[in-house]
Design an enzyme around this catalytic site. Structure first.
Site, PDB file in Angstrom:
ATOM      1  CB  ALA A 122      -0.881  -0.029   1.237  1.00 28.44           C
TER       2      ALA A 122
ATOM      3  N   GLY B  89       0.558  -5.055   0.755  1.00 26.34           N
ATOM      4  CA  GLY B  89      -0.608  -5.094  -0.131  1.00 26.34           C
ATOM      5  C   GLY B  89      -0.299  -5.700  -1.486  1.00 26.34           C
TER       6      GLY B  89
ATOM      7  CD  GLU C 214      -2.217  -7.697   2.579  1.00 31.68           C
ATOM      8  OE1 GLU C 214      -1.678  -6.591   2.401  1.00 31.68           O
ATOM      9  OE2 GLU C 214      -3.025  -7.907   3.492  1.00 31.68           O
TER      10      GLU C 214
HETATM   11  N1  CAA Z   1       4.591   3.210  -0.624  1.00 32.10           N
HETATM   12  C1  CAA Z   1       5.011   4.364  -1.175  1.00 32.10           C
HETATM   13  N2  CAA Z   1       6.188   4.499  -1.823  1.00 32.10           N
HETATM   14  C2  CAA Z   1       6.962   3.406  -1.928  1.00 32.10           C
HETATM   15  C3  CAA Z   1       6.605   2.167  -1.375  1.00 32.10           C
HETATM   16  C4  CAA Z   1       5.344   2.093  -0.715  1.00 32.10           C
HETATM   17  N3  CAA Z   1       4.877   0.947  -0.189  1.00 32.10           N
HETATM   18  N4  CAA Z   1       7.593   1.278  -1.612  1.00 32.10           N
HETATM   19  C5  CAA Z   1       8.540   1.939  -2.299  1.00 32.10           C
HETATM   20  N5  CAA Z   1       8.167   3.225  -2.476  1.00 32.10           N
HETATM   21  C6  CAA Z   1       8.916   4.304  -3.148  1.00 32.10           C
HETATM   22  C7  CAA Z   1      10.056   4.762  -2.294  1.00 32.10           C
HETATM   23  O1  CAA Z   1       9.613   5.703  -1.311  1.00 32.10           O
HETATM   24  C8  CAA Z   1      10.964   5.368  -3.348  1.00 32.10           C
HETATM   25  O2  CAA Z   1      10.446   6.640  -3.676  1.00 32.10           O
HETATM   26  P1  CAA Z   1      11.441   7.948  -3.652  1.00 32.10           P
HETATM   27  O3  CAA Z   1      12.439   7.629  -4.749  1.00 32.10           O
HETATM   28  O4  CAA Z   1      10.520   9.060  -3.981  1.00 32.10           O
HETATM   29  O5  CAA Z   1      12.056   7.983  -2.314  1.00 32.10           O
HETATM   30  C9  CAA Z   1      10.748   4.469  -4.551  1.00 32.10           C
HETATM   31  O6  CAA Z   1       9.500   3.787  -4.310  1.00 32.10           O
HETATM   32  C10 CAA Z   1      11.824   3.406  -4.694  1.00 32.10           C
HETATM   33  O7  CAA Z   1      11.922   2.710  -3.464  1.00 32.10           O
HETATM   34  P2  CAA Z   1      13.314   2.466  -2.703  1.00 32.10           P
HETATM   35  O8  CAA Z   1      14.250   3.597  -2.969  1.00 32.10           O
HETATM   36  O9  CAA Z   1      12.984   2.183  -1.275  1.00 32.10           O
HETATM   37  O10 CAA Z   1      13.815   1.164  -3.474  1.00 32.10           O
HETATM   38  P3  CAA Z   1      14.770   0.037  -2.913  1.00 32.10           P
HETATM   39  O11 CAA Z   1      15.111  -0.810  -4.090  1.00 32.10           O
HETATM   40  O12 CAA Z   1      15.876   0.613  -2.122  1.00 32.10           O
HETATM   41  O13 CAA Z   1      13.862  -0.817  -1.886  1.00 32.10           O
HETATM   42  C11 CAA Z   1      11.851  -1.961  -1.170  1.00 32.10           C
HETATM   43  C12 CAA Z   1      12.759  -1.534  -2.358  1.00 32.10           C
HETATM   44  C13 CAA Z   1      12.568  -2.985  -0.295  1.00 32.10           C
HETATM   45  C14 CAA Z   1      10.595  -2.582  -1.774  1.00 32.10           C
HETATM   46  C15 CAA Z   1      11.487  -0.717  -0.330  1.00 32.10           C
HETATM   47  O14 CAA Z   1      11.020   0.299  -1.197  1.00 32.10           O
HETATM   48  C16 CAA Z   1      10.434  -0.970   0.713  1.00 32.10           C
HETATM   49  O15 CAA Z   1      10.733  -1.524   1.760  1.00 32.10           O
HETATM   50  N6  CAA Z   1       9.204  -0.508   0.455  1.00 32.10           N
HETATM   51  C17 CAA Z   1       8.109  -0.585   1.419  1.00 32.10           C
HETATM   52  C18 CAA Z   1       7.592  -2.018   1.546  1.00 32.10           C
HETATM   53  C19 CAA Z   1       6.490  -2.073   2.568  1.00 32.10           C
HETATM   54  O16 CAA Z   1       6.670  -1.772   3.745  1.00 32.10           O
HETATM   55  N7  CAA Z   1       5.264  -2.469   2.145  1.00 32.10           N
HETATM   56  C20 CAA Z   1       4.111  -2.563   2.985  1.00 32.10           C
HETATM   57  C21 CAA Z   1       3.289  -1.299   2.868  1.00 32.10           C
HETATM   58  S1  CAA Z   1       1.959  -1.224   4.046  1.00 32.10           S
HETATM   59  C22 CAA Z   1       0.736  -2.230   3.403  1.00 32.10           C
HETATM   60  O17 CAA Z   1       0.875  -2.775   2.327  1.00 32.10           O
HETATM   61  C23 CAA Z   1      -0.501  -2.333   4.235  1.00 32.10           C
HETATM   62  C24 CAA Z   1      -1.534  -3.285   3.739  1.00 32.10           C
HETATM   63  O18 CAA Z   1      -1.411  -4.483   3.848  1.00 32.10           O
HETATM   64  C25 CAA Z   1      -2.746  -2.779   3.183  1.00 32.10           C
END
Ligand code: CAA
Length: 258
Positions: free
Chosen positions: A65, A109, A112
């Protein structure tokens, strides 16, 4: 219909829907979830579509998400807007089969969403996880329920409590995905599976999807009764006569979806 967060290509009865928010690794924001619901509803209505493939990019199916969009929301906000409620239910309401073709990250998400599809084919570089615990929340699009049913309590619990990722090999071994393919072959393999489905009797395809889904939604006894009645009902179709005659006559069946 034109979308901003995804693309749709229809060819030979297969709709290929690609999530397309590369700047956020296809994170699910309100617009994407709404557009995806619309695209799936359109595909369901479209006579030129018999099967749907849902994919992302090579780096990310979807990284969860959209955290930027959610971060400042209060409980009252997410409850009243029903965050990831009705819009997500449109995915599982789709009657035609949906294959998730997952490369790269399928997190939170994103994992999911893949599990809400009918089956998952993944690339060798796929990584699945429920890392919501690192954000001080838990899964909100069915992860605690679906992952547990797919891979069992122990693995699911560990993933939800620690946030660790599962790679493609472990995902296949655990039953989360139907198979792993080389990353460059992901789309051709998923589309080939979709084409294979589109050649079957579409009445039998809908019935099979409904019956398998019953395994997740009811008791064994009720599910078996549902399957038995659906199986028996298919004997009222021309496709059943054609399919069985073709087998006995040693030829390919010509299904007409009747
Ligand atoms: N939401 C918003 N933006 C996201 C995102 C997310 N879930 N995941 C990645 N991005 C964005 C980053 O903020 C970044 O944007 P900026 O360049 O503007 O900073 C861009 O995508 C690239 O991401 P990274 O620089 O972090 O890329 P990376 O290769 O270093 O890492 C990753 C990749 C491991 C996937 C890392 O981005 C990450 O950990 N993302 C979040 C994963 C996460 O926590 N997901 C769960 C979300 S909560 C949820 O999903 C709730 C639910 O069940 C409904």
């Amino acid at each position: 219909m034109a979308y901003q967060t995804l693309t749709v290509e229809i060819d030979d009865y297969v709709a290929l829907i690609r999530l397309n928010r590369p700047e956020a690794l296809n994170a699910l924001n309100a617009q994407l979830v709404s557009e995806l619901g619309n695209a799936l509803a359109d595909a369901d209505q479209n006579e030129k579509v018999r099967c749907i493939v849902l994919t992302g990019s090579e780096k990310a199916f979807a990284a969860g998400a959209d955290i930027k969009e959610m971060a400042a929301k209060s409980y009252v906000d997410v409850y009243t807007e029903d965050l990831f409620g009705a819009d997500i239910d449109r995915i599982t309401a789709t009657r035609k089969p949906i294959i998730a073709a997952v490369a790269g990250y399928a997190l939170g998400g994103g994992c999911e969403l893949a599990m809400a599809c009918d089956f998952i084919i993944c690339a060798e570089n796929a990584k699945f996880g429920q890392p919501e615990i690192n954000l001080g929340v838990i899964a909100g699009i069915g992860g605690t329920q679906r992952l547990t049913r797919f891979v069992g309590k122990s693995k699911s619990m560990e993933m939800h409590l620690t946030g660790r990722f599962m790679d493609a090999t472990e995902a296949e071994r655990s039953g989360l995905v139907s198979r792993v393919v080389p990353t460059t072959k992901l789309i051709p393999e998923a589309v080939a599976a979709a084409k294979k489905i589109s050649e079957k009797s579409q009445i039998a395809v809908l019935a099979a999807k409904e019956a398998v889904n019953r395994a997740y939604e009811t008791t064994l006894r009720e599910g078996i009764l549902f399957e038995r009645r659906s199986f028996q009902a298919l004997f009222s179709t021309e496709d059943q006569k054609e399919g069985m005659a073709a087998f006995l006559e040693k030829r390919e069946p010509q299904f007409r979806d009747r």
